[in-house]
Motif scaffolding. Structure first.
Motif, mmCIF file in Angstrom:
data_model
loop_
_atom_site.group_PDB
_atom_site.id
_atom_site.type_symbol
_atom_site.label_atom_id
_atom_site.label_comp_id
_atom_site.label_asym_id
_atom_site.label_seq_id
_atom_site.Cartn_x
_atom_site.Cartn_y
_atom_site.Cartn_z
ATOM 1 N N TYR A 5 -4.126 143.451 1.887
ATOM 2 C CA TYR A 5 -5.253 143.855 1.061
ATOM 3 C C TYR A 5 -4.875 143.880 -0.420
ATOM 4 N N ALA A 6 -5.778 143.379 -1.238
ATOM 5 C CA ALA A 6 -5.559 143.328 -2.683
ATOM 6 C C ALA A 6 -6.863 142.914 -3.349
ATOM 7 N N LYS A 7 -6.875 143.037 -4.657
ATOM 8 C CA LYS A 7 -8.062 142.635 -5.407
ATOM 9 C C LYS A 7 -8.229 141.117 -5.348
ATOM 10 N N VAL A 50 -4.277 134.578 12.729
ATOM 11 C CA VAL A 50 -4.236 134.730 11.273
ATOM 12 C C VAL A 50 -5.574 134.293 10.698
ATOM 13 N N SER A 51 -6.181 135.169 9.903
ATOM 14 C CA SER A 51 -7.410 134.823 9.190
ATOM 15 C C SER A 51 -7.219 135.156 7.723
ATOM 16 N N SER A 52 -7.334 134.147 6.876
ATOM 17 C CA SER A 52 -7.137 134.372 5.438
ATOM 18 C C SER A 52 -8.438 134.714 4.707
ATOM 19 N N GLN A 53 -9.541 134.746 5.423
ATOM 20 C CA GLN A 53 -10.826 135.047 4.783
ATOM 21 C C GLN A 53 -10.841 136.503 4.339
ATOM 22 N N ALA A 77 -7.037 139.384 5.929
ATOM 23 C CA ALA A 77 -7.099 139.713 4.506
ATOM 24 C C ALA A 77 -8.318 140.575 4.227
ATOM 25 N N SER A 78 -8.196 141.395 3.184
ATOM 26 C CA SER A 78 -9.364 142.128 2.707
ATOM 27 C C SER A 78 -9.147 142.492 1.250
ATOM 28 N N GLY A 82 -14.564 148.574 0.020
ATOM 29 C CA GLY A 82 -15.860 147.972 0.319
ATOM 30 C C GLY A 82 -15.933 147.360 1.701
ATOM 31 N N SER A 83 -16.811 146.366 1.832
ATOM 32 C CA SER A 83 -17.137 145.808 3.146
ATOM 33 C C SER A 83 -15.934 145.206 3.863
ATOM 34 N N THR A 84 -15.014 144.591 3.130
ATOM 35 C CA THR A 84 -13.883 143.959 3.808
ATOM 36 C C THR A 84 -12.964 144.991 4.452
ATOM 37 N N THR A 85 -12.760 146.128 3.796
ATOM 38 C CA THR A 85 -11.925 147.171 4.390
ATOM 39 C C THR A 85 -12.661 147.861 5.538
#
Length: 137
Positions: A5-7, A50-53, A77-78, A82-85
């Motif tokens: 997770y990162a910006k 593995v999903s890089s999206q 990834a996230s 927000g929504s990804t987390t």
């Protein structure tokens, strides 16, 4: 589930593609959208997805595909909030969650550009070590 997770534009996709192709020796992803991949690799009896999206809500589709494929370990990834987390957090009942921040460098100096790829290599290698520890636990 390991979540990098990162910006935005922090090297998540680069690191996860390195993980898939170089560390896990993945060959062909099951899905590709733009620069992003969703792929599965077998290490002995263990299935690793593995999903890089990692853009808002886009990570849901890749993670769901890997869950349907009964992956034992999922790396995704996230963003940082927000929504990804939320998508990743929703799998806390099914998977132990590991949140990993990528190694990165920011500077206006030219050296930062030359070190960017090394940061992604180290991040991919660290995640591979984490996968090994999870498998052998």
């Amino acid at each position: 589930m390991i979540c990098l997770y990162a910006k935005k534009d922090s090297g998540k996709t680069t690191a996860l593609k390195r993980l898939f192709y170089e560390e896990l020796k993945g060959r062909t992803p099951i899905d590709e959208k733009g620069d992003d991949i969703v792929g599965i690799v077998k290490l002995g009896d263990v299935t690793i997805g593995v999903s890089s999206q990692g853009d808002p809500w886009s990570n849901k589709e890749g993670i769901e595909a890997l869950v349907k494929e009964n992956c034992d370990v999922i790396v995704c990834a996230s963003r940082t909030s927000g929504s990804t987390t939320e998508v990743v957090g929703s799998y806390g009942g099914e998977y132990e969650l590991f949140w990993v921040a990528p190694l990165r460098i920011e500077s206006g100096l030219p050296i930062a550009n030359s070190l960017y790829q090394q940061c992604q290599e180290h991040t991919a290698h660290f995640i591979m070590q984490l996968i090994s520890q999870i498998i052998n636990a």
